[in-house]
Design an enzyme around this catalytic site. Structure first.
Site, PDB file in Angstrom:
ATOM      1  N   ASP A 150       0.825  -1.212   0.000  1.00 44.57           N
ATOM      2  CA  ASP A 150       0.000   0.000   0.000  1.00 44.57           C
ATOM      3  C   ASP A 150       0.863   1.267   0.000  1.00 44.57           C
ATOM      4  O   ASP A 150       2.092   1.198  -0.069  1.00 44.57           O
ATOM      5  CB  ASP A 150      -0.941  -0.063   1.220  1.00 44.57           C
ATOM      6  CG  ASP A 150      -2.312   0.505   0.924  1.00 44.57           C
ATOM      7  OD1 ASP A 150      -2.421   1.404   0.071  1.00 44.57           O
ATOM      8  OD2 ASP A 150      -3.293   0.063   1.568  1.00 44.57           O
ATOM      9  N   ASP A 210      -9.360   3.514  -4.271  1.00 42.62           N
ATOM     10  CA  ASP A 210     -10.140   2.322  -3.923  1.00 42.62           C
ATOM     11  C   ASP A 210     -11.510   2.328  -4.589  1.00 42.62           C
ATOM     12  O   ASP A 210     -12.229   3.323  -4.573  1.00 42.62           O
ATOM     13  CB  ASP A 210     -10.358   2.251  -2.400  1.00 42.62           C
ATOM     14  CG  ASP A 210      -9.101   1.818  -1.668  1.00 42.62           C
ATOM     15  OD1 ASP A 210      -8.029   1.740  -2.300  1.00 42.62           O
ATOM     16  OD2 ASP A 210      -9.205   1.567  -0.454  1.00 42.62           O
TER      17      ASP A 210
END
Ligand SMILES: *[C@@H]1O[C@H](CO)[C@@H](O)[C@H](O)[C@H]1NC(C)=O
Ligand SMILES: *[C@@H]1O[C@H](CO)[C@@H](O)[C@H](O)[C@H]1NC(C)=O
Ligand SMILES: *[C@@H]1O[C@H](CO)[C@@H](O)[C@H](O)[C@H]1NC(C)=O
Ligand SMILES: *[C@@H]1O[C@H](CO)[C@@H](O)[C@H](O)[C@H]1NC(C)=O
Ligand SMILES: *[C@@H]1O[C@H](CO)[C@@H](O)[C@H](O)[C@H]1NC(C)=O
Ligand SMILES: *[C@@H]1O[C@H](CO)[C@@H](O)[C@H](O)[C@H]1NC(C)=O
Ligand SMILES: *[C@@H]1O[C@H](CO)[C@@H](O)[C@H](O)[C@H]1NC(C)=O
Length: 485
Positions: A150, A210
């Site tokens: 991430d 996202d």
């Protein structure tokens, strides 16, 4: 001149120039398939959640059609020990992550783990920035097969391609040094154009913020709602299916076997979209060659969801050995719109192994409609102005959703009294070998159902439902006399 340059890029994609895996780990030669904890479980993860899910994935036959990686997202950690190595939360994982990995391997699946290229992960556990070698070494020792990496708490080390590349490359190098093949899934939300540097260091890279479980609702927290494609280089979340698709269409040729544009986790079955919209979502992810990573709570899976996720005719496109992402041939805006904005229709086409051709009609309007595509449009990559030789051939058309399993059968699979239509393991090989057959088998499970034919120079007309797709595989007729239209 512009035409020629585009032609060369497309040709490179078609011919798969450079088919060696980008990170040279030999992994993800077709887009990775699996399951990730984040969308449904967030931080409520522990060994039993993961093992129960893995057993259900195996029992329902997902393993036998290619789903492979069980990916443990954020919140598994308990920081670093005295010598600086990551340690798991032993309350959540009493056998450690190594013990969990052993059990997942025993069930025939592979295990993924999560960290961030920052000082902390997004849920504020210890991040890997500056600890790449130690973290990669400990994951390899535990038997980890996959890393989702991430972008939270990156200390401002972004803003140019080089800053982002350096941060992500450090982990790529560290993973390689372990000697264990670990699939490297970069998750930097499209910041600094990861499609420009990801292909040289990673197996996949997220191209946008996202995704959430919504078809086309724009959210101000998803950046670049107005701007599409290459101009969008900032992070964010709450992006819709259409938003993410309209971003990735600008760089499909950045993907090739071993290196994929990642449109984010599948939301199929999570409850906020219609059956038709989930079909569209799943079809586009397969056609564009995104990783296919489910997020379902399998204890609650319903028949409709199972029959989408187990459509092997669509997965055969995702896992096709040519590894060529579908490209958008055209896009038109239409008058029927929902409250969220302009309706539109699009045509995608793609190369498949064995001279087959993918044709995907996307109707993102709010009315059902007829849509058309000429062979000239379908084979546009093979020759401008109608010069593509395939236009002179006759083709059978197969509807890849035509063989979707019945609700009764899907319910039976869940209840344990019905078998999956095509058990690839039972065929004696691995799912990858079944999908790699060239040309692919003409079984309904891999081809869908034959719905018609198109003669040389002809066009295809389909009825596309609102927010729906028609996804076709074209196979050349060996004998032109068979032509029926
Ligand atoms: C590490 O990189 C080298 C050189 O690219 C490659 O040959 C090797 O397979 C890689 N090893 C792993 C475990 O990824
Ligand atoms: C698929 O076939 C294999 C090998 O025969 C078998 O072990 C497995 O249980 C089957 N899968 C399902 C879901 O029935
Ligand atoms: C470890 O897991 C337990 C049980 O879920 C939880 O109470 C505890 O806060 C976790 N520790 C950390 C550091 O997150
Ligand atoms: C820290 O973890 C590493 C890797 O698991 C282990 O080899 C080492 O012994 C641990 N150090 C301490 C002080 O516990
Ligand atoms: C597709 O073709 C049909 C029949 O020729 C026509 O009625 C329809 O308007 C066409 N649709 C589009 C979107 O061009
Ligand atoms: C399978 O189980 C379901 C749920 O228990 C039941 O409704 C169905 O009738 C069963 N089908 C067969 C073929 O036994
Ligand atoms: C598949 O191909 C074989 C060999 O060409 C042929 O005999 C068979 O009828 C085909 N099956 C279907 C469902 O089209």
């Amino acid at each position: 001149m512009v035409q020629l340059e585009i032609g060369a890029a497309v040709l490179a994609a078609v011919l798969n120039i450079g088919t060696v895996s980008a990170s040279n780990n030999g992994l993800a030669l077709t887009p990775q398939m699996g399951w990730n904890t984040w969308s449904s479980f967030g931080c409520d993860v522990d060994a039993s959640v993961i093992l129960d899910t893995t057993r259900q994935i195996v029992k329902y036959g997902f393993k036998d059609i290619g789903y492979e990686y069980i990916i443990l997202d954020d919140c598994w950690s308990d920081g670093r020990n005295a010598t600086g190595y990551l340690q798991p939360n032993m309350t959540k994982f009493p056998d450690g992550i190594k013990g969990l990995a052993d059990q997942i391997h025993d069930l025939g699946m592979k295990i993924g783990i999560y960290s961030s290229a920052g000082t902390l992960t997004c849920a504020r556990y210890a991040g890997s920035l500056g600890y790449e070698d130690k973290d990669a070494a400990v994951w390899a020792e535990w038997g980890i097969d996959y890393l989702k990496y991430d972008n939270c708490f990156n200390e401002g080390q972004e803003g140019t391609e080089k800053l982002s590349f350096d941060r992500y490359n450090a982990m790529s190098v560290a993973l390689n040094k372990t000697g264990r093949p670990i699939l490297y899934s970069m998750c930097n939300w499209g910041v600094d154009g990861p499609w420009l540097f990801g292909p040289t260091i990673a197996n996949s890279w997220r191209i946008a913020g996202d995704l959430i479980d919504t078809f086309d609702r724009d959210d101000p927290q998803c950046p670049c709602v107005e701007k599409e494609g290459l101009d969008c280089k900032v992070p964010g979340f709450y992006c819709s299916i259409m938003n993410v698709v309209n971003k990735v269409v600008y760089f499909p040729s950045k993907a090739f076997p071993g290196a994929w544009n990642d449109l984010d986790l599948l939301q199929v079955g999570n409850g906020a979209m219609t059956d038709e919209e989930y079909i569209t979502h799943f079809s586009l992810w397969a056609a564009i060659k995104s990783p296919m990573v489910m997020t379902n709570v399998f204890a609650k899976i319903d028949a409709r969801t199972l029959s989408i996720l187990q459509n092997t005719a669509v997965l055969a496109v995702s896992q096709d050995s040519a590894g060529s992402s579908a490209t958008r041939r055209w896009r038109y805006f239409v008058d029927d719109t929902d409250v969220f904005g302009q309706g539109e229709i699009q045509l995608f086409t793609g190369t498949l192994s064995g001279s087959d051709r993918l044709v995907l009609f996307l109707n993102a309007g709010t009315k059902d409609r007829e849509m058309n595509a000429t062979l000239e449009e379908i084979f546009w990559e093979s020759g401008v102005g109608g010069t593509a030789p395939q236009i002179q051939e006759a083709w059978d058309t197969y509807d890849l959703w035509g063989g979707r399993m019945s609700n009764a059968r899907a319910a039976g699979i869940i209840a344990g009294n019905a078998t999956i239509p095509l058990n690839m393991t039972a065929q004696g090989g691995s799912p990858r070998e079944v999908y790699a057959q060239t040309p692919p088998s003409n079984s309904t499970a891999l081809m869908g159902t034959r719905v018609g034919a198109v003669k040389p120079g002809g066009k295809i007309t389909v009825h596309a439902k609102a927010h729906g797709v028609v996804m076709l595989r074209l196979r050349q007729q060996l004998d032109k006399e068979k032509d029926e239209l």
